[in-house]
Design an enzyme around this catalytic site. Structure first.
Site, PDB file in Angstrom:
ATOM      1  N   TYR A 142       1.076  -1.504   0.244  1.00  0.00           N
ATOM      2  CA  TYR A 142       0.074  -0.191  -0.040  1.00  0.00           C
ATOM      3  C   TYR A 142       0.574   0.782  -0.130  1.00  0.00           C
ATOM      4  CZ  TYR A 142      -3.588   3.026   1.455  1.00  0.00           C
ATOM      5  OH  TYR A 142      -5.051   4.126   1.396  1.00  0.00           O
ATOM      6  N   LYS A 170      -1.803  -2.154  -3.820  1.00  0.00           N
ATOM      7  CA  LYS A 170      -2.762  -0.502  -3.535  1.00  0.00           C
ATOM      8  C   LYS A 170      -1.781   0.362  -3.865  1.00  0.00           C
ATOM      9  CE  LYS A 170      -5.945   1.944  -0.959  1.00  0.00           C
ATOM     10  NZ  LYS A 170      -6.603   1.395   0.624  1.00  0.00           N
TER      11      LYS A 170
END
Length: 309
Positions: A142, A170
Site C-alpha cells: 500500500y 494498492k
C-alpha cells in the site's frame, strides 16, 4: 478460498476498504460489520479490506481486529477475498498483526509503508520483508504518501515485487504514468487506491479498485467494472460520470471513514455514525452534504432505517 482468486486478480477486482461499524458508545458492532460485508458481496464485491485506515485501525485493538476478520471470513469468506490490514510504523507490531490476521482466517494482508517515521527506502524493504515473512499469506503493498509521509520509489517497488509473497499493490500515489511503468516492470497486480482515478487506472493497466465510495455505491461500481471487462469503454465512462457526486462526497473533505459511515447511515445500511477519537462523527450539516452527493448519484430512494446517531 474464493473462486475469484487468480494470478492476474489475486484479490478479486472490486473491493472496499470497509468501515468498522460501531455502536453509539464506540464499541465495535460485529453484527453490523457482518451485515455490511454481506451487503457489499451481494452487490458485486469480490473482495473486502478490513482493519485499514478507513476501518479506524489506529484505534481498534488487537482482539477486536481478530474478531472482525474472523466474523467476516465466516460470513463471506467463501465468496470474497478477505484482506486484513497489517500496518504499523513499528515493524514488530506489524508482524504480530499479520500473524493474528492469519490466525483469524484472512486470505491476504495489506501492508502499508511505515507512517510518520518516514524510514529510508532500505528501511521500508526490511519492514515489508519482515511482515511478509511472518505468514504464508499473499501481500498487497500500500503506497499512500499523503498519509504515510513517504512514497515508494520505483526501485523499491521492484525490490519488493521480487519477494515471493508480494503479489499486488494498492496505489494511492496518484501518478498514473509511474503506475503504468511499474506494472510493466514488476508484473504486480495493480489496484487503484483512489475512487476518482478508478477508470483511468484501469486504462493504465490496473486490475481492480480498493475504494471507499464503493461501499456507498457497490452496484454502480460493479456496473463500471462489468462494462470495462466487456470492453465497453463508453459504457464504463457513463457509469463513472454518474458516480462522481458520491465519489466527491465521500472523498472531497478528506475524512473518508466518517463520510462513509454517514453515507451508509443515509442509505440505511448502518444505524450509527459513531467513531472513535480522534475521529468524530459527521454533524447533521456535514451529513446533509453527503446526502446531497448520494441523491445526485441517484442512490437515495426511500431511506431505510431512521435510527441515526
Amino acid at each position: 478460498m474464493p473462486a475469484v482468486t487468480s494470478a492476474t486478480h489475486p484479490f478479486g477486482s472490486l473491493l472496499s476498504a470497509m468501515v468498522t461499524p460501531m455502536t453509539a458508545d464506540g464499541a465495535v458492532d460485529l453484527e453490523a460489520t457482518v451485515r455490511l460485508a454481506k451487503h457489499l458481496v451481494d452487490a458485486g464485491h469480490d473482495g473486502l479490506v478490513l482493519n485499514g485506515t478507513t476501518g479506524e485501525a489506529p484505534t481498534t485493538h488487537a482482539p477486536e481486529k481478530a474478531e472482525i476478520v474472523a466474523a467476516v471470513v465466516e460470513a463471506v469468506g467463501d465468496r470474497a477475498y478477505v484482506v486484513a490490514g497489517a500496518g504499523s510504523n513499528d515493524t514488530a507490531h506489524a508482524v504480530r498483526m499479520a500473524e493474528q490476521a492469519a490466525e483469524a482466517g484472512a486470505h491476504g494482508l495489506l501492508v502499508v509503508t511505515p507512517y510518520y517515521s518516514r524510514p529510508s527506502q532500505d528501511g521500508i524493504v526490511a519492514h515489508v520483508g519482515a511482515v511478509a515473512a511472518a505468514t504464508d499469506l499473499p501481500v498487497m503493498l500500500y503506497d499512500v504518501p499523503g498519509r504515510a509521509g513517504v512514497r515508494l520509489a520505483a526501485p523499491t517497488i521492484d525490490r519488493l515485487a521480487a519477494l515471493d509473497r508480494v503479489v499486488a499493490m494498492k496505489d494511492a500515489a496518484g501518478d498514473l504514468v509511474a503506475a503504468a511503468q511499474s506494472i510493466v516492470r514488476t508484473g504486480l497486480a495493480w489496484y487503484c487506491g483512489d475512487d476518482g482515478l478508478a477508470l483511468a487506472s484501469l486504462a493504465h493497466g490496473a486490475v481492480g479498485l480498493v475504494g471507499v465510495a464503493t461501499q456507498a455505491a457497490p452496484e454502480g461500481f460493479a456496473r463500471l467494472f462489468a462494462a470495462w471487462q466487456a470492453s465497453d469503454a463508453a459504457g464504463a465512462l457513463d457509469v463513472y460520470r454518474s458516480l462522481l457526486p458520491v465519489i466527491t462526497a465521500l472523498n472531497g473533505a478528506g475524512f473518508q471513514a466518517t463520510a462513509a459511515k454517514a453515507a451508509l447511515v443515509e442509505l440505511g445500511v448502518l444505524h450509527s455514525r459513531a467513531t472513535r477519537l480522534p475521529l468524530v462523527p459527521f454533524t447533521d450539516d456535514e451529513a446533509a452534504d453527503v446526502r446531497a452527493g448520494l441523491a445526485a448519484a441517484g442512490l437515495l430512494g426511500v431511506v431505510a432505517g431512521t435510527d441515526r446517531a
